[in-house]
Design an enzyme around this catalytic site. Structure first.
Site: not given
Ligand SMILES: NC(=O)c1ccc[n+]([C@@H]2O[C@H](COP(=O)([O-])OP(=O)(O)OC[C@H]3O[C@@H](n4cnc5c(N)ncnc54)[C@H](O)[C@@H]3O)[C@@H](O)[C@H]2O)c1
Length: 254
Positions: A60, A160
């Protein structure tokens, strides 16, 4: 840099843009380590591209020790690291004031965590190895992936766009700082590309996205992203800037 000398780590490399870079560089004779959360996707692709120059590490990008460990494994697998392509990312869509109420802070944080902090985390872990490469020219090249939403984010893209704006913002200071180690840092800001992230949208949405792209009036191909990543590695004078790759697209508010 001669492509056969590339020892690249590609985050998010099990899919989409990162996978296209891996495919291109594998064909050119490079060594590649893919880092991705999604091992199922990676396994399918790895079995089709089985090669002793290709390694997959499940990790990750937001996990600091995991990323240090992954870079160490990548360094051992390739006997070095000289290129990092940061492609791991998530969309994290959602309105500030949605139908269910204000956006949970966790949604915003997660998007920033993966797209921005994850890119920084991978970059610092890779640069820690690159600084010792002791080459006459480039010791390393770091390529981040932002988005044109960093500049003209749409409604529903506050998280985003903030995450990608952060990637744009860290490009120059990182390039300035890492210059003394002969490490270059560049960012690509793609428009809308055919990848699983976008191919999941309905054909109508894809058609309307294509129609809004001046020329060529179509979605970008992942191979075109890979071409630019390759050029950034090849061209030593590219450093500290952000390149839009978007067919002159400018996102509208919706
Ligand atoms: N496709 C587009 O049109 C487009 C446009 C602009 C920017 N981008 C950016 O390009 C990058 C690649 O996008 P894509 O379209 O190839 O998407 P994709 O979904 O096909 O690939 C992204 C990959 O990142 C991996 N990933 C997600 N979170 C992760 C984490 N925490 N740790 C490790 N891996 C993780 C996923 O498993 C996936 O394999 C993203 O950063 C995206 O925001 C894409």
């Amino acid at each position: 840099m001669d492509r056969t000398k590339i020892k690249a780590v590609i985050t998010g490399g099990a899919s989409g843009l990162g996978q296209a870079v891996a495919e291109q560089w594998m064909a050119d004779g490079a060594q590649v380590v893919l880092i991705d959360l999604n091992s199922t996707q990676a396994d399918t692709w790895m079995s089709a591209h089985s090669n002793d120059r290709l390694t997959f590490i499940q990790a990750d990008v937001t996990d600091e020790p995991a990323m240090e460990d992954a870079m160490q494994q990548a360094h051992a697998a390739m006997d070095g690291i000289n290129v990092l392509v940061n492609c791991a990312g998530i969309l994290g869509p959602g309105r500030v004031l949605g139908k269910q109420g204000p956006m949970p802070l966790e949604n915003f944080s997660k998007t920033v965590m993966v797209n921005l902090i994850g890119s920084f985390n991978a970059a610092k872990a890779a640069a820690a190895w690159m600084q010792h490469n002791n080459q006459p020219d480039d010791n390393g090249v770091i390529i981040n992936t932002a988005s044109i939403a960093a500049f003209e984010g749409q409604i529903g893209q506050a998280a985003y766009s903030a995450s990608k704006g952060g990637v744009v913002g860290m490009t120059l200071p990182m390039a300035r700082e890492l210059a003394r180690f002969q490490i270059r840092v560049m960012t690509i800001a793609p428009g809308v590309f055919h990848t699983p992230m976008v191919d999941g949208m309905t054909p109508e949405i894809q058609d309307s996205l294509s129609a809004a792209i001046p020329y060529p009036s179509r979605l970008g191909q992942a191979t075109e992203f890979a071409q630019l990543a390759g050029h950034i590695v090849d061209n030593q004078y590219l450093n500290g800037s952000v390149i839009r790759l978007d067919g002159a697209a400018r996102l509208t508010p919706k």
